[in-house]
Design a protein around this motif. Structure first.
Motif, short mmCIF file in Angstrom:
data_model
loop_
_atom_site.label_atom_id
_atom_site.label_comp_id
_atom_site.label_asym_id
_atom_site.label_seq_id
_atom_site.Cartn_x
_atom_site.Cartn_y
_atom_site.Cartn_z
N THR A 1 0.82 -1.22 -0.19
CA THR A 1 0.00 0.04 0.20
C THR A 1 0.88 1.19 -0.28
N GLY A 2 1.02 2.10 -0.90
CA GLY A 2 1.87 3.01 -1.12
C GLY A 2 3.38 2.49 -1.18
N HIS A 3 4.12 3.45 -0.84
CA HIS A 3 5.76 2.76 -0.91
C HIS A 3 6.46 3.36 0.35
N LEU A 4 5.96 3.78 1.26
CA LEU A 4 6.39 4.34 2.56
C LEU A 4 6.79 3.09 3.41
N MET A 5 7.91 2.87 3.77
CA MET A 5 8.14 1.89 4.58
C MET A 5 9.06 1.79 5.95
N GLN A 6 8.81 1.22 6.94
CA GLN A 6 9.38 1.26 8.24
C GLN A 6 10.79 1.19 7.86
N TYR A 7 11.86 2.02 8.62
CA TYR A 7 13.20 1.57 8.42
C TYR A 7 13.60 0.58 9.36
N PRO A 8 14.17 -0.36 9.03
CA PRO A 8 14.17 -1.75 9.80
C PRO A 8 15.16 -1.65 11.01
N ILE A 9 15.10 -0.51 11.86
CA ILE A 9 15.53 -0.44 13.29
C ILE A 9 14.75 -0.24 14.33
N GLN A 10 15.16 -0.37 15.46
CA GLN A 10 14.25 -0.34 16.84
C GLN A 10 15.31 0.23 17.68
N VAL A 11 14.79 1.22 18.56
CA VAL A 11 15.72 1.96 19.52
C VAL A 11 15.32 1.40 20.90
N ASN A 12 15.96 1.24 21.76
CA ASN A 12 15.58 0.85 23.12
C ASN A 12 15.42 1.96 24.01
N LYS A 13 15.09 1.78 25.22
CA LYS A 13 14.87 3.02 26.24
C LYS A 13 16.35 3.80 26.49
N ASP A 14 17.29 2.88 26.28
CA ASP A 14 18.60 3.67 26.47
C ASP A 14 19.14 4.54 25.25
N GLY A 15 18.42 4.31 24.31
CA GLY A 15 18.76 5.19 22.92
C GLY A 15 19.74 4.29 22.02
N LYS A 16 19.74 3.09 22.25
CA LYS A 16 20.77 2.22 21.32
C LYS A 16 19.90 1.48 20.40
N ALA A 17 20.27 1.90 19.06
CA ALA A 17 19.79 1.53 17.78
C ALA A 17 20.18 0.09 17.41
N THR A 18 19.22 -1.02 17.40
CA THR A 18 19.69 -1.93 16.61
C THR A 18 18.53 -2.48 15.43
N THR A 19 19.20 -3.59 14.67
CA THR A 19 18.39 -4.02 13.40
C THR A 19 17.04 -4.70 14.13
N LEU A 20 16.01 -4.68 13.31
CA LEU A 20 14.81 -5.54 13.60
C LEU A 20 15.34 -6.99 13.59
N PRO A 21 14.98 -7.88 14.13
CA PRO A 21 15.55 -9.39 14.55
C PRO A 21 15.29 -10.08 12.92
N GLY A 22 16.35 -10.60 12.54
CA GLY A 22 16.54 -11.20 11.29
C GLY A 22 16.71 -10.10 10.12
N HIS A 23 16.84 -8.90 10.26
CA HIS A 23 17.20 -7.75 9.35
C HIS A 23 18.40 -7.16 9.49
N GLU A 24 19.56 -7.67 9.55
CA GLU A 24 20.64 -6.94 9.75
C GLU A 24 21.10 -6.36 8.29
N CYS A 25 20.73 -7.11 7.20
CA CYS A 25 21.01 -6.28 5.84
C CYS A 25 19.56 -6.03 5.22
N PHE A 26 19.73 -5.09 4.22
CA PHE A 26 18.62 -5.00 3.36
C PHE A 26 18.34 -6.23 2.36
N PRO A 27 17.27 -6.78 2.10
CA PRO A 27 17.07 -8.01 1.43
C PRO A 27 17.41 -7.75 -0.10
#
Length: 148
Positions: free
Chosen positions: A103-129
């Motif tokens: 639906t459209g072409h806007l996507m979530q960037y595959p990162i998550q930020v924890n409460k301490d502000g550390k950014a990590t990739t979404l599980p299983g998505h270390e690289c763009f497919p």
């Protein structure tokens, strides 16, 4: 960049201090194409759609692939949740093995930020497919003056 449906700044993707204020770096002006408009109208007195509002709504319709009543008030939690659901769903479709229309072409960037502000990739998505580039990028030894 669109601010409060009253101000729009269109131009280079290099959104940094030099681009925004036209300052110089070692004597050279950072001159990327830029257009800005400030259209301030009191909405209570004039209920007709405003130009910047209309422009934002058309961009959202194109990138999100839908129009929703909540998009009229982008500052609301309802609107933010709706946009996030669309973006997350589009990322899941994009990252899936099976091809499916988004639906459209806007996507979530595959990162998550924890409460301490550390950014990590979404599980299983270390690289763009599609290109196998690292989602979090990599370190560089370039001087800050070249990257800001």
């Amino acid at each position: 960049m669109i601010v409060d449906d009253e101000y729009v700044l269109m131009g280079s993707a290099n959104i940094n201090q030099r681009s925004l204020d036209g300052s110089t770096f070692k004597g050279y002006r950072d001159c990327h194409g830029r257009l800005s408009a400030n259209i301030h109208m009191v909405r209570e007195e004039d209920s007709s759609p405003q130009p910047v509002y209309g422009y934002r709504m058309s961009l959202w319709a194109e990138h999100l692939g839908v129009t929703e009543d909540c998009f009229c008030q982008p500052e609301t939690l309802e609107c933010m949740r709706k946009v996030n659901i669309i973006a997350k769903t589009n990322w899941q479709i994009y990252a899936a093995e099976e091809h499916k229309e988004m639906t459209g072409h806007l996507m979530q960037y595959p990162i998550q930020v924890n409460k301490d502000g550390k950014a990590t990739t979404l599980p299983g998505h270390e690289c763009f497919p599609d290109v196998s580039g690292k989602v979090l990028g990599s370190s560089t030894n370039l001087p800050d003056a070249l990257t800001t």
